[in-house]
Design a protein around this motif. Structure first.
Motif, PDB file in Angstrom:
ATOM      1  N   TRP A   1      12.900  -3.551  -3.421  1.00 15.92           N
ATOM      2  CA  TRP A   1      12.167  -2.331  -3.164  1.00 15.92           C
ATOM      3  C   TRP A   1      12.324  -1.318  -4.286  1.00 15.92           C
ATOM      4  N   TYR A   5       9.497   1.332  -5.334  1.00 12.80           N
ATOM      5  CA  TYR A   5       9.713   2.767  -5.239  1.00 12.80           C
ATOM      6  C   TYR A   5       9.400   3.437  -6.571  1.00 12.80           C
ATOM      7  N   GLU A   9       6.556   6.166  -7.010  1.00 13.71           N
ATOM      8  CA  GLU A   9       6.969   7.513  -7.383  1.00 13.71           C
ATOM      9  C   GLU A   9       5.930   8.164  -8.298  1.00 13.71           C
ATOM     10  N   SER A  17      -1.318   5.738  -0.466  1.00 14.00           N
ATOM     11  CA  SER A  17      -0.533   5.008   0.515  1.00 14.00           C
ATOM     12  C   SER A  17      -0.238   3.635  -0.041  1.00 14.00           C
ATOM     13  N   THR A  29       4.198  -5.206   1.478  1.00 11.41           N
ATOM     14  CA  THR A  29       4.894  -4.165   2.239  1.00 11.41           C
ATOM     15  C   THR A  29       5.425  -4.684   3.562  1.00 11.41           C
ATOM     16  N   VAL A  61       4.400   3.856   2.857  1.00 13.53           N
ATOM     17  CA  VAL A  61       4.932   4.930   2.028  1.00 13.53           C
ATOM     18  C   VAL A  61       3.734   5.722   1.523  1.00 13.53           C
ATOM     19  N   ASN A 154      -0.775  11.930   6.340  1.00 12.65           N
ATOM     20  CA  ASN A 154       0.620  12.255   6.025  1.00 12.65           C
ATOM     21  C   ASN A 154       0.691  13.734   5.656  1.00 12.65           C
ATOM     22  N   GLU A 157       5.655  13.827   2.189  1.00 13.94           N
ATOM     23  CA  GLU A 157       5.999  12.493   1.708  1.00 13.94           C
ATOM     24  C   GLU A 157       6.518  11.747   2.927  1.00 13.94           C
ATOM     25  N   CYS A 158       6.024  10.561   3.159  1.00 14.87           N
ATOM     26  CA  CYS A 158       6.252   9.928   4.448  1.00 14.87           C
ATOM     27  C   CYS A 158       6.597   8.450   4.278  1.00 14.87           C
ATOM     28  N   ILE A 159       7.531   7.977   5.095  1.00  7.71           N
ATOM     29  CA  ILE A 159       7.858   6.553   5.182  1.00  7.71           C
ATOM     30  C   ILE A 159       7.846   6.189   6.660  1.00  7.71           C
TER      31      ILE A 159
END
Length: 182
Positions: A1, A5, A9, A17, A29, A61, A154, A157-159
């Motif tokens: 991951w 990430y 970023e 998304s 994912t 994400v 969202n 920032e969302c997970i």
């Protein structure tokens, strides 16, 4: 991951998304084995399909103002979505109520391409009592019934983790849908 990430970023400066990159190439994912299904959703009859099972679980994400446009989940499955961090605003319409801004096209439907576009153009026109809305906070779950229209925005920032599934409740609808699709 770590690689994903770092890659994502870069995109947090604009709506994005983690379903696909800018060229439309899917980003893996599937978080299978990385979480425990919440106790409220113990039954998943699609699991009998083994390797033939359609995609069903995703780690999501997204940056603020990203999300998913109006859709109904595939194959008449139900879904749950658990927010790990950030907040998601979710708008739901019963399956027989096509949301404003979603247009019929042949046998299917077309939603606005960008989720924030729908909120900018249609959210303020909604009539109370015709839809449901909520903000899902970190640590909370939402259940999406089979066939219901929903869009997700969202707010931060969302997970999140989401999973589609088939239970004994929606099995007849899934069976009828798949029988007519094939």
């Amino acid at each position: 991951w770590e690689n994903h990430y770092t890659y994502l970023e870069h995109f947090f400066k604009k709506p994005f998304s983690a379903f696909s990159d800018e060229q439309g190439k899917l980003i893996p994912t599937t978080p299978t084995g990385s979480y425990t299904v919440p106790e409220y959703f113990p039954e998943d009859l699609f699991s009998v399909m083994g390797d033939q099972r359609p995609n069903w679980a995703w780690l999501l994400v997204g940056a603020p103002r990203s999300g998913s446009t109006f859709h109904q989940d595939p194959d008449m499955t139900s879904a749950w979505n658990g927010v790990l961090c950030g907040r998601k605003k979710i708008i739901l319409f019963p399956g027989d109520s096509v949301p404003p801004g979603v247009e019929r096209c042949g046998n299917g439907f077309i939603s606005p391409r960008i989720v924030i576009q729908w909120f900018d153009e249609h959210y303020d026109t909604l009539k109370k009592g015709t839809f449901y809305e909520c903000v899902v906070q970190p640590g909370e779950l939402i259940f999406i019934p089979a066939g219901w229209w929903h869009t997700v925005l969202n707010l931060d920032e969302c997970i999140a983790i989401t999973q589609n599934y088939v239970s004994s409740v929606n099995l007849p609808a899934v069976y009828d849908y798949l029988k007519h699709e094939n």
